[in-house]
Design an enzyme around this catalytic site. Sequence first.
Site: not given
Length: 523
Positions: A436, A493
């Site tokens: 992006t 994570h």
Amino acid sequence: MPPGVAKRGSMPTDVIMPQMGESIFEGTITKWLKKAGDAVEKDEPLFEISTDKVDAEIPSPVAGVLSEIKFAEGATVEINTVVAVVTELQGTGNREHGTVPGSVVGGTDVVMPQMGESIFEGTITKWLKKAGDTVEKDEPLFEISTDKVDAEIPAPVAGVLSEIKVQEGATVEINTVVAVIGGTASAGPAVAAPAPRAHLAPPQVAASTSERDRVRSSPLVRRMAKENNLDLAQIEGTGAGGRICKEDVLRHLSAHGPGSAAPKTAAPSSATVPPLAASTPAFSELRGQKIPLTKMRAIIAQRMVESVAISPHVYTVYKVDMTQVARIRAREKSRFEQKHGIKLTFMPFIAVAAVEALRKFPIVNATLEDGSIHYPLNVNLGIAVALEWGLIVPVIKQAEQRSFAEIAKAMNDLALRARSKKLLPEEVAGGTFTLTNSGVFGGEFGTPIINQPESAILAIGGLKKEPVVLTDADGNDSIAIRSMQHFCLGFDHRTIDGADSGKFMSAFKKTLEGWEREIGLAR
């Protein structure tokens, strides 16, 4: 003709601009309350007009179908001018197939298409044609928005768009009939033909046409200008053909007050207008308004909330020396464009570096599925494309198998078709990693939200020249001007540890800073 439906005759009736007083010789159509193809009842309000003396709703002289509108909103026409035609339908037949007064029997149904296996509904965001318009086969008919893609839907056949069944903003299930092309209008019980309307003789005295057209405006606008001591020649008109409308006068009064007229200024050239300016409402137009979310905006909002709730987001930011890439691009951009027909931007360099790093560290390309880590067969690279109405992420499938030039062409093609609503549903699905470009407006870097079910997303910051400390092989330091760019990796994570992200970003950085790859110019 469908069984059980009798053929019906029809009789057109002219709708004229009425004379709303002895000294009034023209009127402005300020609003149509019906559109071509709509059924209307006798004496039902058909359109609104404004004159020097009065604003009024004008009723339909007969029951039938509004078959033609001859003047658009904002047009000022003389009295006794035919402004529309209502077709008075005679006779009725067996009301089979669920037809109702004013609907259409026969013809070709236009249905809400299924834009992917998992898509079961769509929202009509815009009709590109109106009832009564002629359409060609495969000509764009309306725009839809789904969970996966915004698209233009073409007409299945050539003909006249005789009926629109679903209005803009409505969400309907797939295979629902949303319009009809061709066919025959169906009416209710026959109504007696009205007595012929008396057509008044043209007025002997009328306002000068040249005087009336010198400043294009409605009688209401001219009255407002007179009451507020305004010079219409000094007010910018935003209506059709530069016509000054009521909103233009109100905007001027709000800014300058009565008895004044700020000189008109030339419109800025396209080169000086910031991106999206043409579609972004001015602050003064938004104050106090409550605007519902579009279908796309609502879906984006839902997906962003879901992603933050699903994935524990962690970010790492790296600054990359893009000087080598910048030099190669500056040197080869002309030759690249001549050979491949597209401009050479920095994006394919970044995409190739990301794909190479993903191949070395596949955990960043993986997804978490049902308590297991799934490693896809390919790198399917999503490219976020900012639209004037939202954001969409088309995907370059099997990016690891494509050359630099092929990736550049794919990025260019997908971006163009995203902005023209030509993407297919499968082209916005199946991504494994997303890029992006948050620095396109000059930002240092962004902290993006992961595009589920992916595990990572890379935000591209703005490219800027900066003074940088360089150390040579002997340990000597010097200061040089370098092209620097920040990149921020957002990752889940649950699947990706900090060490994994660091290894990925280091490999990505190394590829860009020491660029040695072929870019599609080998002879």
